[in-house]
Design an enzyme around this catalytic site. Structure first.
Site, PDB file in Angstrom:
ATOM      1  N   CYS A   2     -49.491 -39.764  25.622  1.00 41.40           N
ATOM      2  CA  CYS A   2     -49.720 -38.833  26.738  1.00 41.40           C
ATOM      3  C   CYS A   2     -49.790 -37.384  26.258  1.00 41.40           C
ATOM      4  O   CYS A   2     -49.137 -37.015  25.281  1.00 41.40           O
ATOM      5  CB  CYS A   2     -48.591 -38.935  27.746  1.00 41.40           C
ATOM      6  SG  CYS A   2     -48.316 -40.595  28.324  1.00 41.40           S
ATOM      7  N   ARG A  27     -55.468 -37.659  21.767  1.00 41.64           N
ATOM      8  CA  ARG A  27     -54.210 -38.407  21.713  1.00 41.64           C
ATOM      9  C   ARG A  27     -54.345 -39.799  22.337  1.00 41.64           C
ATOM     10  O   ARG A  27     -53.487 -40.646  22.132  1.00 41.64           O
ATOM     11  CB  ARG A  27     -53.101 -37.626  22.434  1.00 41.64           C
ATOM     12  CG  ARG A  27     -52.815 -36.292  21.798  1.00 41.64           C
ATOM     13  CD  ARG A  27     -51.915 -35.458  22.676  1.00 41.64           C
ATOM     14  NE  ARG A  27     -50.567 -35.977  22.729  1.00 41.64           N
ATOM     15  CZ  ARG A  27     -49.612 -35.718  21.855  1.00 41.64           C
ATOM     16  NH1 ARG A  27     -49.884 -34.938  20.830  1.00 41.64           N
ATOM     17  NH2 ARG A  27     -48.411 -36.209  21.991  1.00 41.64           N
ATOM     18  N   TRP A  76     -51.238 -42.234  28.949  1.00 39.64           N
ATOM     19  CA  TRP A  76     -51.517 -43.469  28.209  1.00 39.64           C
ATOM     20  C   TRP A  76     -50.528 -44.491  28.765  1.00 39.64           C
ATOM     21  O   TRP A  76     -49.325 -44.397  28.520  1.00 39.64           O
ATOM     22  CB  TRP A  76     -51.301 -43.232  26.724  1.00 39.64           C
ATOM     23  CG  TRP A  76     -51.780 -44.333  25.838  1.00 39.64           C
ATOM     24  CD1 TRP A  76     -53.059 -44.513  25.375  1.00 39.64           C
ATOM     25  CD2 TRP A  76     -51.004 -45.401  25.278  1.00 39.64           C
ATOM     26  NE1 TRP A  76     -53.113 -45.624  24.575  1.00 39.64           N
ATOM     27  CE2 TRP A  76     -51.876 -46.187  24.497  1.00 39.64           C
ATOM     28  CE3 TRP A  76     -49.666 -45.778  25.361  1.00 39.64           C
ATOM     29  CZ2 TRP A  76     -51.456 -47.313  23.802  1.00 39.64           C
ATOM     30  CZ3 TRP A  76     -49.246 -46.910  24.674  1.00 39.64           C
ATOM     31  CH2 TRP A  76     -50.142 -47.656  23.907  1.00 39.64           C
ATOM     32  N   ASN A 102     -44.129 -37.350  28.789  1.00 36.78           N
ATOM     33  CA  ASN A 102     -44.628 -38.152  27.665  1.00 36.78           C
ATOM     34  C   ASN A 102     -43.418 -38.849  27.061  1.00 36.78           C
ATOM     35  O   ASN A 102     -42.427 -38.201  26.750  1.00 36.78           O
ATOM     36  CB  ASN A 102     -45.293 -37.214  26.639  1.00 36.78           C
ATOM     37  CG  ASN A 102     -45.631 -37.926  25.330  1.00 36.78           C
ATOM     38  OD1 ASN A 102     -45.690 -39.153  25.293  1.00 36.78           O
ATOM     39  ND2 ASN A 102     -45.856 -37.145  24.290  1.00 36.78           N
ATOM     40  N   GLY A 103     -43.481 -40.178  26.931  1.00 38.89           N
ATOM     41  CA  GLY A 103     -42.354 -40.923  26.361  1.00 38.89           C
ATOM     42  C   GLY A 103     -42.051 -42.143  27.218  1.00 38.89           C
ATOM     43  O   GLY A 103     -42.858 -42.536  28.064  1.00 38.89           O
ATOM     44  N   GLU A 485     -57.693 -50.213   4.353  1.00 42.43           N
ATOM     45  CA  GLU A 485     -58.067 -49.056   5.152  1.00 42.43           C
ATOM     46  C   GLU A 485     -59.499 -49.200   5.695  1.00 42.43           C
ATOM     47  O   GLU A 485     -59.765 -48.861   6.852  1.00 42.43           O
ATOM     48  CB  GLU A 485     -57.920 -47.774   4.314  1.00 42.43           C
ATOM     49  CG  GLU A 485     -58.371 -46.489   4.973  1.00 42.43           C
ATOM     50  CD  GLU A 485     -57.670 -46.163   6.299  1.00 42.43           C
ATOM     51  OE1 GLU A 485     -56.688 -46.831   6.663  1.00 42.43           O
ATOM     52  OE2 GLU A 485     -58.150 -45.240   6.981  1.00 42.43           O
ATOM     53  N   LYS A 489     -60.364 -49.141   9.643  1.00 39.57           N
ATOM     54  CA  LYS A 489     -61.314 -48.193  10.235  1.00 39.57           C
ATOM     55  C   LYS A 489     -62.330 -48.935  11.086  1.00 39.57           C
ATOM     56  O   LYS A 489     -62.613 -48.554  12.208  1.00 39.57           O
ATOM     57  CB  LYS A 489     -62.081 -47.423   9.146  1.00 39.57           C
ATOM     58  CG  LYS A 489     -61.507 -46.213   8.514  1.00 39.57           C
ATOM     59  CD  LYS A 489     -61.167 -45.036   9.348  1.00 39.57           C
ATOM     60  CE  LYS A 489     -59.920 -45.199  10.124  1.00 39.57           C
ATOM     61  NZ  LYS A 489     -58.643 -44.863   9.544  1.00 39.57           N
ATOM     62  N   GLU A 492     -60.820 -50.453  14.338  1.00 37.20           N
ATOM     63  CA  GLU A 492     -60.431 -49.411  15.302  1.00 37.20           C
ATOM     64  C   GLU A 492     -61.611 -48.873  16.088  1.00 37.20           C
ATOM     65  O   GLU A 492     -61.530 -48.707  17.290  1.00 37.20           O
ATOM     66  CB  GLU A 492     -59.871 -48.195  14.547  1.00 37.20           C
ATOM     67  CG  GLU A 492     -58.442 -48.272  14.154  1.00 37.20           C
ATOM     68  CD  GLU A 492     -57.959 -46.931  13.618  1.00 37.20           C
ATOM     69  OE1 GLU A 492     -58.483 -46.485  12.579  1.00 37.20           O
ATOM     70  OE2 GLU A 492     -57.068 -46.339  14.234  1.00 37.20           O
ATOM     71  N   HIS A 508     -57.230 -68.177  -2.091  1.00 32.69           N
ATOM     72  CA  HIS A 508     -56.043 -68.774  -1.475  1.00 32.69           C
ATOM     73  C   HIS A 508     -56.182 -68.863   0.045  1.00 32.69           C
ATOM     74  O   HIS A 508     -55.186 -68.972   0.749  1.00 32.69           O
ATOM     75  CB  HIS A 508     -54.793 -67.962  -1.854  1.00 32.69           C
ATOM     76  CG  HIS A 508     -54.584 -67.933  -3.338  1.00 32.69           C
ATOM     77  ND1 HIS A 508     -54.020 -68.968  -4.028  1.00 32.69           N
ATOM     78  CD2 HIS A 508     -54.920 -66.989  -4.252  1.00 32.69           C
ATOM     79  CE1 HIS A 508     -53.984 -68.661  -5.317  1.00 32.69           C
ATOM     80  NE2 HIS A 508     -54.537 -67.469  -5.479  1.00 32.69           N
ATOM     81  N   LYS A 607     -53.644 -41.296  19.414  1.00 33.91           N
ATOM     82  CA  LYS A 607     -53.654 -40.606  18.129  1.00 33.91           C
ATOM     83  C   LYS A 607     -52.257 -40.562  17.513  1.00 33.91           C
ATOM     84  O   LYS A 607     -52.094 -40.790  16.326  1.00 33.91           O
ATOM     85  CB  LYS A 607     -54.194 -39.184  18.321  1.00 33.91           C
ATOM     86  CG  LYS A 607     -54.271 -38.361  17.037  1.00 33.91           C
ATOM     87  CD  LYS A 607     -55.327 -38.904  16.104  1.00 33.91           C
ATOM     88  CE  LYS A 607     -55.366 -38.176  14.777  1.00 33.91           C
ATOM     89  NZ  LYS A 607     -56.126 -38.920  13.770  1.00 33.91           N
TER      90      LYS A 607
END
Ligand code: AGP
Length: 612
Positions: A2, A27, A76, A102-103, A485, A489, A492, A508, A607
């Site tokens: 948020c 964010r 969010w 926010n939280g 990574e 990417k 996402e 394997h 974010k």
């Protein structure tokens, strides 16, 4: 997660709050809202909307808000769906107080039950709404900030809040515990915000609130207290972030802009960290004494997501350069493990935002066990930097794209430089060897530029594969983290299932997946494991996998095995992740844009992950 913005001053609040919200879009959010105190009616008006900020803007076009004090929020969703009712700001029963948060409030259920018993009416499914009703309960013949303090003492969880009241229209209150909040100090105006980019257009003078601090702002003043009302002296810092850094500057997306910024960022970092004549490496905020670093027995790295991948490369770098045992864990595992660390362990926390809840919790665990903590962080004054013994800032500038790109290579560079610094004080490497390494590092920005010149080619190749249903990324040694990574990417920003694997593990299990519908990105620059990677490519080829290879310029073997090769300049294997990162980021970007995805704000992602 948020985003909070609050304004008090001489100007109309609505446009300032909306601009601030847009600067916090990175964010991640799914609804937004704004509340302004109308000076004429001396009452609070609220507008909220699910979806993107432009939906809120449309609403405000029809029903604008006028006034000089207000708060705004991007939400969010955690508790309750992303609906208009659940969007912030939330108001008390009488509509006299408005609050953004926010939280997460962990004990909201018993508090809510008690408040309902006492006659409060709840309208949303959120945990947040209990805070505003608690403030209402205590707000009897006392100033707003006192009622806020009493309410906050009842909460378990994490919060940053902004509060306004029509009973005290010349006041804006903010507070934090566990989630970030800054104050922006202007001329005849002051601000609160989750992050500095929200206020950069108006001021660069920032005060970072610490845990359990409450800020009381008027248009000409601010003061900070603890939860008992005891004054705390706070100093502002001037941040030198440029407003252009939070704008797209002609690029289609922040992600593309940030990918292209990498050579300049690394160049600047090398320039500011390494003395050209003496090759001495300095980190201005690294306060752990050299004597202590000399005697540490091992290193433990903690981080999440992309920062974890930088840390995994860091493990390879530290072990090979400094000959010191290095371990790494994702922060969410580290914090709950039976940790075998103590004063001999150096804990390195890596985080772009410096606000990631799991990483912060990991750092607190490490400190309890007596370990020294160095953080590698991008955000000046963030919680992580304030809780660490030493800081290495990555100075990559604000990273707005949710998918981390420039912060990643800046974290890698910080790890290389720290490794050489440690190798010097521990007498592991002769000065000539360090000099040679630093010379190689200085060439990296130019080499990255050469890769960026090939962007059209990478875009063509990526788009050609954008219809494929899944991707496998393979790398070995120091490029195993690069494979992880690259896969992160892609998933996402394009939502295509992608996995990163150590190429040696292919037989394997993952080899069972290879067929003509799967793309396999093979990271195969010149290295001591090059021939092994070539064998892996052959195995994929004979199973008809679609191979995209990343190889060093001049490579013959790989180009005979696949036509789809992205070449990177020849570089010491140790530094290859700094080059390999760019094509991996560009592949993800171009596949995602071809598929019409919102690369800067991918669905469901935030974010900075400020809750567990
Ligand atoms: C990276 O692209 C991600 N969005 C995410 O994995 C991120 O790296 C992670 O959440 C850690 O964030 P931090 O660096 O701010 O701690």
């Amino acid at each position: 997660m948020c985003g909070i913005v609050g304004y008090i001053g001489d100007r109309e609040a609505q446009p300032i709050l909306l601009t601030g919200l847009k600067r916090l879009e990175y964010r991640g959010y799914d609804s937004s809202g704004i509340a302004v105190i109308s000076p004429k009616k001396n009452s609070i008006s609220v507008r909220k909307s699910p979806g993107k900020i432009n939906a809120l803007e449309r609403l405000l076009k029809n029903k604008p808000l006028s006034g000089f004090v207000g708060i705004a929020h991007t939400r969010w969703a955690t508790h309750g769906a992303p609906t208009r009712t659940n969007a912030h700001p939330h108001a008390d029963c009488k509509g006299e107080i408005a609050l953004v948060h926010n939280g997460i409030i962990e004990n909201f259920e018993p508090l809510k039950a008690q408040l309902i018993k006492e006659g409060h009416t709840f309208r949303s499914q959120t945990d947040t709404e209990v805070i505003v009703h608690l403030i209402e309960k205590f707000y009897k013949n006392i100033p707003l900030e006192k009622a806020v303090c009493s309410a906050l003492k009842m909460l378990v969880g994490s919060f940053a809040i902004g509060v306004i009241s029509s009973r005290e229209p010349a006041k804006l209150v903010g507070a934090r515990s566990g989630s970030p909040l800054i104050l922006g100090l202007g001329k005849n105006e002051n601000f609160i915000a989750s992050d500095a980019p929200a206020v950069l257009e108006s001021t660069k003078d920032i005060v970072f609130l610490d845990e359990n601090e409450v800020a009381i702002l008027t248009k000409n003043n601010f003061r900070v207290t603890d939860l008992n009302g005891k004054s705390i002296l706070k100093k502002s810092v001037r941040i030198n972030w440029d407003i252009a850094k939070v704008q797209k500057s002609g690029f289609a997306h922040f992600m593309l802009k940030e990918i292209n910024e990498q050579p300049q960022i690394l160049e600047n970092l090398m320039h500011s960290r390494v003395d050209r004549k003496t090759n001495r490496i300095t980190f201005e905020e690294q306060d752990i004494p050299e004597g202590k670093l000399k005697n540490i027995k091992n290193i433990f790295i903690v981080a999440c997501g992309t920062a974890y991948h930088a840390g995994l490369a860091g493990k390879y770098i530290l072990e090979s350069v400094c000959a010191i045992p290095a371990q790494i864990d994702v922060s969410s595992e580290f914090r709950y493990r039976d940790l075998l660390i103590g004063p001999d362990t150096l804990v390195m926390a890596i985080s772009q935002s410096g606000e990631t809840a799991d990483t912060l919790a990991g750092v607190r665990e490490a400190k309890k066990r007596g370990s020294s903590v160095i953080s590698i962080c991008n955000v000046l004054g963030s919680t992580l930097t304030r809780e660490s013994d030493g800081i290495i800032y990555t100075h990559a500038g604000p990273e707005i794209g949710v998918a981390s790109t420039k912060a990643y290579t800046a974290q890698l560079l910080a790890l290389y430089l720290f490794a050489f610094y440690l190798a010097r004080i521990r007498n592991i490497l002769p000065p000539a060897k360090i000099r040679k390494y630093l010379l190689d590092l200085r060439r990296i920005p130019k080499q990255q530029e050469l890769i960026l010149k090939e962007q059209n080619n990478i875009a063509r190749l990526s788009r050609k594969h954008s219809h494929l249903g899944s991707f496998l990324y393979l790398g070995r040694g120091i490029n195993y983290p690069s494979a992880l990574e690259g896969a992160l990417k892609l998933k996402e920003v394009s939502y295509i299932p992608a996995e990163g694997y150590a190429a040696g593990e292919m037989k394997h299990g993952p080899i069972a997946l290879i067929d003509e519908y799967r793309a396999v990105v093979c990271i195969a620059p010149t290295s001591k494991v090059y021939e092994k990677m070539v064998s892996n490519i052959q195995e994929i080829r004979s199973r008809h996998g679609k191979i995209i290879a990343i190889a060093s310029c001049g490579d013959q073997e790989v180009s005979e095995l696949t036509r789809e090769v992205i070449y990177i300049p020849q570089v010491d294997e140790l530094f290859s992740p700094l080059l390999v990162a760019l094509p991996l980021q560009l592949i993800a970007y171009h596949i995602a844009t071809k598929r019409g995805c919102d690369v800067d704000q991918p669905r469901n992602l935030a974010k900075s992950v400020t809750v567990e």
